[in-house]
Design a protein around this motif. Sequence first.
Motif, PDB file in Angstrom:
ATOM      1  N   PHE A 122      32.113  50.388  23.673  1.00 47.74           N
ATOM      2  CA  PHE A 122      31.299  50.763  24.657  1.00 47.74           C
ATOM      3  C   PHE A 122      31.491  52.512  25.207  1.00 47.74           C
ATOM      4  N   ALA A 123      32.123  53.222  23.999  1.00 51.17           N
ATOM      5  CA  ALA A 123      32.251  54.741  24.515  1.00 51.17           C
ATOM      6  C   ALA A 123      31.513  55.299  24.787  1.00 51.17           C
ATOM      7  N   ASN A 124      30.255  54.816  24.201  1.00 50.76           N
ATOM      8  CA  ASN A 124      29.523  56.019  24.450  1.00 50.76           C
ATOM      9  C   ASN A 124      27.883  55.459  25.795  1.00 50.76           C
ATOM     10  N   LEU A 125      28.648  54.337  26.340  1.00 57.61           N
ATOM     11  CA  LEU A 125      27.701  53.721  28.140  1.00 57.61           C
ATOM     12  C   LEU A 125      28.637  53.963  29.115  1.00 57.61           C
ATOM     13  N   TYR A 126      29.576  54.362  29.034  1.00 56.06           N
ATOM     14  CA  TYR A 126      30.930  54.659  29.672  1.00 56.06           C
ATOM     15  C   TYR A 126      30.216  55.856  30.506  1.00 56.06           C
ATOM     16  N   GLU A 127      30.899  56.199  31.529  1.00 56.44           N
ATOM     17  CA  GLU A 127      30.203  57.990  32.293  1.00 56.44           C
ATOM     18  C   GLU A 127      31.492  57.647  33.781  1.00 56.44           C
ATOM     19  N   GLY A 128      32.231  57.042  33.963  1.00 53.62           N
ATOM     20  CA  GLY A 128      33.135  56.975  34.509  1.00 53.62           C
ATOM     21  C   GLY A 128      34.271  57.272  34.931  1.00 53.62           C
ATOM     22  N   GLY A 129      35.509  56.348  35.832  1.00 53.60           N
ATOM     23  CA  GLY A 129      36.525  56.248  35.610  1.00 53.60           C
ATOM     24  C   GLY A 129      37.021  56.465  33.762  1.00 53.60           C
ATOM     25  N   PHE A 130      36.058  54.984  33.290  1.00 54.77           N
ATOM     26  CA  PHE A 130      37.456  55.206  31.034  1.00 54.77           C
ATOM     27  C   PHE A 130      36.462  56.392  30.900  1.00 54.77           C
ATOM     28  N   LYS A 131      35.812  57.234  30.862  1.00 51.65           N
ATOM     29  CA  LYS A 131      35.545  58.664  30.313  1.00 51.65           C
ATOM     30  C   LYS A 131      35.819  59.151  30.809  1.00 51.65           C
ATOM     31  N   THR A 132      36.426  59.742  31.983  1.00 55.43           N
ATOM     32  CA  THR A 132      37.320  60.662  32.701  1.00 55.43           C
ATOM     33  C   THR A 132      38.352  60.804  31.899  1.00 55.43           C
ATOM     34  N   LEU A 133      39.353  59.735  31.732  1.00 59.29           N
ATOM     35  CA  LEU A 133      40.557  58.839  31.323  1.00 59.29           C
ATOM     36  C   LEU A 133      41.105  59.099  30.183  1.00 59.29           C
ATOM     37  N   MET A 134      39.430  58.598  29.441  1.00 64.96           N
ATOM     38  CA  MET A 134      39.322  58.985  27.589  1.00 64.96           C
ATOM     39  C   MET A 134      39.434  60.196  27.361  1.00 64.96           C
ATOM     40  N   GLU A 135      38.379  61.753  28.016  1.00 69.65           N
ATOM     41  CA  GLU A 135      38.528  62.474  27.828  1.00 69.65           C
ATOM     42  C   GLU A 135      39.549  63.339  28.453  1.00 69.65           C
ATOM     43  N   GLU A 136      39.931  63.219  29.087  1.00 71.83           N
ATOM     44  CA  GLU A 136      41.105  63.861  30.003  1.00 71.83           C
ATOM     45  C   GLU A 136      42.959  63.731  29.953  1.00 71.83           C
ATOM     46  N   GLY A 137      42.638  62.494  29.565  1.00 68.90           N
ATOM     47  CA  GLY A 137      44.029  61.838  29.943  1.00 68.90           C
ATOM     48  C   GLY A 137      44.669  62.261  28.165  1.00 68.90           C
ATOM     49  N   GLN A 138      45.931  61.199  28.565  1.00 72.04           N
ATOM     50  CA  GLN A 138      46.680  61.483  27.441  1.00 72.04           C
ATOM     51  C   GLN A 138      46.437  59.589  26.634  1.00 72.04           C
ATOM     52  N   VAL A 139      46.164  59.662  25.422  1.00 74.65           N
ATOM     53  CA  VAL A 139      45.386  58.239  24.762  1.00 74.65           C
ATOM     54  C   VAL A 139      46.454  57.392  23.836  1.00 74.65           C
ATOM     55  N   PHE A 140      46.988  56.416  24.267  1.00 66.81           N
ATOM     56  CA  PHE A 140      47.452  56.032  23.023  1.00 66.81           C
ATOM     57  C   PHE A 140      46.835  55.066  22.515  1.00 66.81           C
ATOM     58  N   TRP A 141      47.148  55.207  21.569  1.00 65.45           N
ATOM     59  CA  TRP A 141      45.762  54.249  20.788  1.00 65.45           C
ATOM     60  C   TRP A 141      45.846  52.969  19.766  1.00 65.45           C
ATOM     61  N   ASN A 142      47.677  53.254  19.753  1.00 65.08           N
ATOM     62  CA  ASN A 142      47.872  52.270  18.698  1.00 65.08           C
ATOM     63  C   ASN A 142      49.412  52.001  19.574  1.00 65.08           C
ATOM     64  N   ALA A 143      49.442  50.766  20.858  1.00 62.70           N
ATOM     65  CA  ALA A 143      50.297  50.680  21.876  1.00 62.70           C
ATOM     66  C   ALA A 143      50.358  49.116  21.141  1.00 62.70           C
ATOM     67  N   HIS A 144      51.580  48.743  21.493  1.00 61.53           N
ATOM     68  CA  HIS A 144      51.475  47.248  21.272  1.00 61.53           C
ATOM     69  C   HIS A 144      52.760  46.571  22.439  1.00 61.53           C
ATOM     70  N   TYR A 145      52.389  45.142  22.747  1.00 59.93           N
ATOM     71  CA  TYR A 145      53.705  44.715  22.909  1.00 59.93           C
ATOM     72  C   TYR A 145      54.772  44.197  21.562  1.00 59.93           C
ATOM     73  N   SER A 146      56.112  43.697  22.213  1.00 63.88           N
ATOM     74  CA  SER A 146      57.407  43.700  21.150  1.00 63.88           C
ATOM     75  C   SER A 146      57.212  42.296  21.332  1.00 63.88           C
ATOM     76  N   HIS A 147      56.460  40.916  21.944  1.00 63.95           N
ATOM     77  CA  HIS A 147      57.097  39.915  22.558  1.00 63.95           C
ATOM     78  C   HIS A 147      56.110  39.219  22.353  1.00 63.95           C
ATOM     79  N   VAL A 148      56.268  37.501  22.661  1.00 61.72           N
ATOM     80  CA  VAL A 148      55.678  36.541  22.118  1.00 61.72           C
ATOM     81  C   VAL A 148      56.258  35.342  23.645  1.00 61.72           C
ATOM     82  N   PRO A 149      55.102  34.510  24.154  1.00 63.44           N
ATOM     83  CA  PRO A 149      53.603  34.635  23.848  1.00 63.44           C
ATOM     84  C   PRO A 149      53.329  36.204  25.033  1.00 63.44           C
ATOM     85  N   THR A 150      52.014  36.735  24.615  1.00 65.17           N
ATOM     86  CA  THR A 150      51.267  37.097  25.818  1.00 65.17           C
ATOM     87  C   THR A 150      50.193  37.123  26.839  1.00 65.17           C
ATOM     88  N   TYR A 151      51.166  37.143  27.664  1.00 63.73           N
ATOM     89  CA  TYR A 151      50.781  36.351  28.920  1.00 63.73           C
ATOM     90  C   TYR A 151      50.418  37.171  29.805  1.00 63.73           C
TER      91      TYR A 151
END
Length: 536
Positions: free
Chosen positions: A44-73
Amino acid sequence: MKKNLKLIFLIFSSLQLTAQDKSDAKLIVSIVVDQMRTDYLTRFANLYEGGFKTLMEEGQVFWNAHYSHVPTYTAPGHASIYTGTDPRFHGLIANDWYVVDSGKTSYCVEDKNAMPIGTASNYAKRSPKNILSTTWTDELEWVSNRKSKIFAFSLKDRGAICAAGHLGDAAFWLDKKGFVSSSYYMKKLPKWLENFNKKNDIQSYMSGKWDYLIDKDNYPSPNTSEFERIPKGARNADFPYELEQLYNSDTTYTEAFKGTPQGNQILIDVAIEALKNEKLGIHNNPYPDVLAISFSSTDYLGHSTGIRSHEIIDMYLRLDRQLNTLFNYMNKKIGEDNFIIVLTADHGAADNPSQARIDGMNTDWIAPADLENECRKLILNAGINNEDVLNFSNEQIYIQINDNSNPVNAEIKRKIVRDAILSHPAIMEAWTKEDIQRASDPFSIMRKNGSNKLSGDVFFSLYPGSIIYSKTGTTHGSGYTYDTNVPIIFYGRKSLSSQNHIKRVNVKDIAPTLSYMFGLSLPSACNGNILPLNYN
Ligand SMILES: [Zn+2]
């Protein structure tokens, strides 16, 4: 030699200095969005105009972050974010788990000695006593001589308690009376919160319509009502919803509310009140204050409608705008250079399997009771009495081990159960406790990271994309990518530049990264890495 030592000392001390110099922010805002998949940022990137847009454009984004445990709760995820380690060390191996000695299920943050504050409900008898290692918030309280103010809010008790850690000033969660807490933190609610609860009761949020925020045709995928649960009080699973009708059909007073964007709004409202009244981020102390928010409505709604629904898209578009209100307030009152924001999620979610089937995937759902009954039959046929199968939960089976002194016999019994359930068509893999201890492949190591003495005897996993749930909606908990992959974003106008990171990292890296930025000790069982942030 002496000279070398001196040099080493100099290098060491300059490293120490840099570590404390990385950020002099007065406030850390730690945001967890419950059940937020990484693709909720991109789809929904092109529909964001607020907080998510600011964070994505001006922040440091880790696109490939994961958990290494289960259950993922929720509980294991939140605890890993704040302790920087795996459930086997922080102790919250699930939201609840079976305890063989008592024959009962224990809830992650329950504490019979903690008294409810702000409510009479026993559901507020809560504390962090089951969290076995320190959190980065604990380390901050300790190093600042408890001068740092740490306030955590969520609709869920566990979402707030894991953030406040053992030493934080307060964790607040939602009850039908508003935000409440326990005697672990305080004797009574702060006056400002009592006033907030009076003014902002749940009913006051539940009037008017919940309708499309923007033009319906702009939603990036077709609506999916057929695969969604119909909310109580609604005629179907389509917009618009009459909020008052949902509220009036809800005997719990909070359930319907929690599944709407209003559940996020009340957190934004209370967070702004907390900033204002506790003066968070406005001080001359060397260490920052903390405002922690865990948005839970995204999880409640995700469970009922799945990951493609117009409702979930709409909730994220609204959260984008709601976050903007909070960020604007902080820019104005605390100063845009004076805070940093960290955003992540506690787990992702699967696509609805029946919907994925239409797209050609061989995915399926099975009701928890059906899976248990069918597995019990297989185990019985393999020669193990039904009463010896004590409990099915968290993709684990607990069995009665009659002779604990004989590990060979115990392992043989576990192997019989493992092999028996493997013939169930829904189960792809199964492991005994011993298999997991000896494991070296990543998928079984996730079981090892997620288990301790309180875990089951046999663990199992379904096929990718299949869930133990209902036909409508979705869930999470597996070790597959859709459940383990979540965003991590660091934002700080003064200290951090914008950057996209594509290398695989772990959510438990957040805690040591904050420790490094603010010169804190690493949490006691931390085994994450320091993220390679780009500092100004
Ligand atoms: Zn959930």
